[in-house]
Design a protein around this motif. Structure first.
Motif, PDB file in Angstrom:
ATOM      1  N   GLU A   1       0.791  -1.272   0.112  1.00 39.37           N
ATOM      2  CA  GLU A   1       0.297   0.020  -0.294  1.00 39.37           C
ATOM      3  C   GLU A   1       0.809   1.073  -0.043  1.00 39.37           C
ATOM      4  O   GLU A   1       1.584   1.667   0.832  1.00 39.37           O
ATOM      5  CB  GLU A   1      -0.647   0.370   1.717  1.00 39.37           C
TER       6      GLU A   1
ATOM      7  N   TRP B   1      -3.189   3.484   1.935  1.00 42.97           N
ATOM      8  CA  TRP B   1      -2.869   3.290   3.571  1.00 42.97           C
ATOM      9  C   TRP B   1      -4.134   4.177   4.552  1.00 42.97           C
ATOM     10  O   TRP B   1      -4.992   4.240   5.028  1.00 42.97           O
ATOM     11  CB  TRP B   1      -1.556   2.947   4.668  1.00 42.97           C
TER      12      TRP B   1
ATOM     13  N   TRP C   1       1.938   3.269   9.701  1.00 43.72           N
ATOM     14  CA  TRP C   1       2.397   2.866   8.156  1.00 43.72           C
ATOM     15  C   TRP C   1       3.308   1.504   7.774  1.00 43.72           C
ATOM     16  O   TRP C   1       3.515   0.894   6.890  1.00 43.72           O
ATOM     17  CB  TRP C   1       2.274   4.344   6.918  1.00 43.72           C
TER      18      TRP C   1
ATOM     19  N   TYR D   1       2.782  -1.817   9.553  1.00 47.24           N
ATOM     20  CA  TYR D   1       1.637  -2.112   9.470  1.00 47.24           C
ATOM     21  C   TYR D   1       2.040  -2.843   9.195  1.00 47.24           C
ATOM     22  O   TYR D   1       2.401  -3.333   7.688  1.00 47.24           O
ATOM     23  CB  TYR D   1       0.384  -0.814   8.741  1.00 47.24           C
TER      24      TYR D   1
END
Length: 72
Positions: free
Chosen positions: A7, A12, A69, A72
Motif C-alpha cells: 500500500e 493506507w 504505515w 503495519y
C-alpha cells in the motif's frame, strides 16, 4: 514506495476508517479534499498540506501516520 502490504501511504491513510484523534482528522481532511494525492508517499501528502496552508501541527500528524504505515 509501499509498505509490506503493497500500500502507498495515501492508500493506507484513506483506509483508516474510524480512526480517532489527530490521524482521524487527517483522514477526514484527505477524504474531503478532491485534489488529495490518492497514491502518494508521505512527502507528497506534506506538499499538499503546504498547498492548503494547513496548520503546522498536521505535519506532525503525518509523521505519526507514516510511522504507523511503515509498521503495519
Amino acid at each position: 514506495m509501499t509498505n509490506e502490504h503493497g500500500e502507498t501511504f495515501a492508500e493506507w491513510l484513506l483506509a483508516q476508517k474510524g480512526r480517532e484523534g489527530s490521524i482521524g482528522e487527517l483522514v477526514a481532511a484527505a477524504k474531503g479534499d478532491p485534489k488529495f494525492p490518492r497514491r502518494s508517499d508521505p512527502d507528497e501528502v506534506r506538499a499538499r498540506l503546504n498547498e492548503m496552508q494547513a496548520d503546522g501541527d498536521m505535519h506532525g500528524v503525518v509523521d505519526d501516520a507514516e510511522t504507523d504505515w511503515l509498521s503495519y
